[in-house]
Design a protein around this motif. Structure first.
Motif, PDB file in Angstrom:
ATOM      1  N   SER A 139       0.854  -1.177   0.000  1.00  0.00           N
ATOM      2  CA  SER A 139       0.000   0.000   0.000  1.00  0.00           C
ATOM      3  C   SER A 139       0.892   1.228   0.000  1.00  0.00           C
ATOM      4  O   SER A 139       1.827   1.327   0.802  1.00  0.00           O
ATOM      5  N   VAL A 140       0.628   2.141  -0.910  1.00  0.00           N
ATOM      6  CA  VAL A 140       1.391   3.388  -0.964  1.00  0.00           C
ATOM      7  C   VAL A 140       1.298   4.111   0.374  1.00  0.00           C
ATOM      8  O   VAL A 140       2.292   4.585   0.920  1.00  0.00           O
ATOM      9  N   SER A 141       0.097   4.189   0.906  1.00  0.00           N
ATOM     10  CA  SER A 141      -0.097   4.924   2.153  1.00  0.00           C
ATOM     11  C   SER A 141       0.584   4.227   3.325  1.00  0.00           C
ATOM     12  O   SER A 141       1.177   4.877   4.184  1.00  0.00           O
ATOM     13  N   ALA A 142       0.508   2.883   3.378  1.00  0.00           N
ATOM     14  CA  ALA A 142       1.136   2.157   4.481  1.00  0.00           C
ATOM     15  C   ALA A 142       2.654   2.301   4.435  1.00  0.00           C
ATOM     16  O   ALA A 142       3.306   2.516   5.468  1.00  0.00           O
ATOM     17  N   LEU A 143       3.224   2.164   3.250  1.00  0.00           N
ATOM     18  CA  LEU A 143       4.674   2.299   3.128  1.00  0.00           C
ATOM     19  C   LEU A 143       5.111   3.717   3.489  1.00  0.00           C
ATOM     20  O   LEU A 143       6.119   3.908   4.191  1.00  0.00           O
ATOM     21  N   SER A 144       4.354   4.694   3.038  1.00  0.00           N
ATOM     22  CA  SER A 144       4.680   6.081   3.367  1.00  0.00           C
ATOM     23  C   SER A 144       4.608   6.300   4.872  1.00  0.00           C
ATOM     24  O   SER A 144       5.477   6.953   5.470  1.00  0.00           O
ATOM     25  N   ASN A 145       3.569   5.752   5.497  1.00  0.00           N
ATOM     26  CA  ASN A 145       3.435   5.866   6.954  1.00  0.00           C
ATOM     27  C   ASN A 145       4.631   5.250   7.664  1.00  0.00           C
ATOM     28  O   ASN A 145       5.159   5.800   8.639  1.00  0.00           O
ATOM     29  N   TYR A 146       5.040   4.078   7.178  1.00  0.00           N
ATOM     30  CA  TYR A 146       6.137   3.386   7.851  1.00  0.00           C
ATOM     31  C   TYR A 146       7.452   4.135   7.686  1.00  0.00           C
ATOM     32  O   TYR A 146       8.247   4.238   8.629  1.00  0.00           O
ATOM     33  N   VAL A 147       7.681   4.662   6.507  1.00  0.00           N
ATOM     34  CA  VAL A 147       8.887   5.452   6.282  1.00  0.00           C
ATOM     35  C   VAL A 147       8.920   6.654   7.224  1.00  0.00           C
ATOM     36  O   VAL A 147       9.955   6.980   7.831  1.00  0.00           O
ATOM     37  N   LEU A 148       7.777   7.318   7.387  1.00  0.00           N
ATOM     38  CA  LEU A 148       7.710   8.462   8.290  1.00  0.00           C
ATOM     39  C   LEU A 148       7.930   8.044   9.740  1.00  0.00           C
ATOM     40  O   LEU A 148       8.585   8.747  10.515  1.00  0.00           O
ATOM     41  N   LEU A 149       7.381   6.876  10.104  1.00  0.00           N
ATOM     42  CA  LEU A 149       7.583   6.371  11.463  1.00  0.00           C
ATOM     43  C   LEU A 149       9.073   6.143  11.722  1.00  0.00           C
ATOM     44  O   LEU A 149       9.601   6.508  12.789  1.00  0.00           O
ATOM     45  N   LEU A 150       9.762   5.538  10.753  1.00  0.00           N
ATOM     46  CA  LEU A 150      11.193   5.291  10.903  1.00  0.00           C
ATOM     47  C   LEU A 150      11.970   6.599  11.016  1.00  0.00           C
ATOM     48  O   LEU A 150      12.908   6.722  11.818  1.00  0.00           O
ATOM     49  N   LYS A 151      11.586   7.584  10.223  1.00  0.00           N
ATOM     50  CA  LYS A 151      12.262   8.878  10.289  1.00  0.00           C
ATOM     51  C   LYS A 151      12.053   9.532  11.655  1.00  0.00           C
ATOM     52  O   LYS A 151      12.964  10.160  12.211  1.00  0.00           O
TER      53      LYS A 151
END
Length: 383
Positions: free
Chosen positions: A262-274
């Motif tokens: 999911s584009v949104s899930a991956l984006s969320n996870y990347v932001l969480l890691l940041k």
């Protein structure tokens, strides 16, 4: 119909269809439940399509009126909806059928629910298709809502040519927000459609920090559609907002490792890691966007803007280009490419992209804006 994003983009598919698993049978079960939330009563599936006797009768009087009997049933339903929409208030609320009928208001999911309730009364078969169209943004309680929508396909009763032994089918497509720039997306199953309703309600509770209610609604959505990626994504957002980051991360891992993503899930996870200063991991996961199958160009466009805002100009350019390839009529994506090219120091390509944005501009104001930007670029190139 509401698609919710946190500063971590939490996308609900009230009118957007979920990303499907490539092979559900081989997918392990996800341990998504938690005893940190209290169970709260949520609407039953039956209540979603409930109509009071008065609201039933309004439809049935029209449907069975003698003057309408020469019109095929699916067309009668469509005609009634067209009449009903006169003076309809397109609010962002997700209502059940009875409330949408009584209030004469609601979002597109509410209208699709109401259409289903009428179709049940008339014994007509309906299906749903997602439409990828320009989303509408609104901010509430730290969440950004993005509205998209579905079409309802109403089938006529099948007819048989007795002499030739052939069956004939026809249908009418009801699009509550028709747009010349929309792209037809995937079919939406009934279970996923139901999950959208619960997702929308959960998003409202999530924005209001009513976490128990949000969790209970998402549990109802998962019960109907266990592998709905956007439901799981929203559940991860709930865990993140309620402080259980480890649980949120486990759900993101599940989505990214056991589904098409999911584009949104991956984006969320990347932001969480940041947010956790895990920049190396964030870069690794950010490189996985190309692995995701998502036919909605607006999700990629939103992601491109996010990359641009983070000054990742090459990634933004790649994502804007991906959006343009999927939907070559979107002026916004060419404008985005122009901005990214300029930041990367390629003024010539920025000018070409801006020219394309001017050609595709949908309104006079947009054309005026892009023309002014193009003029600036031309001036910038002059020695």
């Amino acid at each position: 119909m509401l698609v919710f994003r946190l500063i971590l983009i939490a996308l609900l598919t009230g009118c957007a269809g979920p990303v499907k698993l490539s092979n559900v049978k081989e997918t392990p079960e996800l341990n998504w439940e938690s005893d940190t939330f209290s169970s709260v009563n949520v609407p039953s599936v039956e209540s979603i399509f409930y109509l009071s006797d008065e609201n039933k009768q309004l439809f049935l009087d029209y449907y069975h009126a003698p003057e309408n009997q020469e019109v095929q049933g699916h067309k009668r339903l469509s005609n009634f909806i067209a009449l009903f929409l006169s003076g309809f208030s397109y609010k962002g609320n997700t209502y059940n059928a009875d409330l949408a009928s009584t209030e004469h208001a609601g979002n597109c999911l509410s209208l699709a629910i109401l259409t289903k309730a009428y179709a049940l009364l008339a014994d007509l078969k309906i299906e749903y298709r997602r439409v990828n169209s320009a989303p509408v943004y609104a901010k509430e309680g730290g969440l950004i809502t993005i509205s998209s929508h579905v079409q309802t396909h109403v089938h006529a009763p099948k007819k048989q040519d007795i002499e030739k032994g052939h069956f004939y089918f026809s249908k009418i497509v009801i699009d509550y927000f028709p747009s010349g720039r929309g792209m037809l997306g995937d079919a939406v199953s009934f279970d996923d459609f139901i999950s959208m309703y619960y997702q929308n309600l959960a998003a409202i509770e999530l924005a209001s920090k009513n976490y128990d209610k949000a969790y209970s609604l998402l549990a109802a959505a998962i019960e109907r559609s266990p592998y709905n990626v956007e439901t799981l994504n929203t559940l991860a957002v709930l865990y993140k907002k309620s402080g259980n980051v480890a649980k949120a991360e486990s759900i993101y891992h599940y989505i990214l490792n056991h589904t098409q993503g999911s584009v949104s899930a991956l984006s969320n996870y990347v932001l969480l890691l940041k947010q956790q200063d895990r920049d190396n991991e964030a870069r690794v996961y950010a490189s996985r966007y190309s692995e995701i199958e998502d036919d909605n160009p607006y999700r990629w466009y939103n992601l491109a803007n996010q990359a641009y805002g983070l000054q990742n100009y090459q990634q933004a350019l790649d994502l804007f280009a991906k959006t343009s390839k999927m939907a070559p009529y979107l002026h916004e994506s060419f404008f985005g490419q122009a901005r990214a090219y300029f930041q990367l120091g390629d003024t010539s390509k920025a000018k070409l992209a801006m020219k394309k944005a001017v050609e595709l501009a949908y309104t006079p104001n947009e054309e005026k804006l892009y023309s002014a930007k193009l003029h600036t670029l031309k001036a910038y190139e002059q020695p």
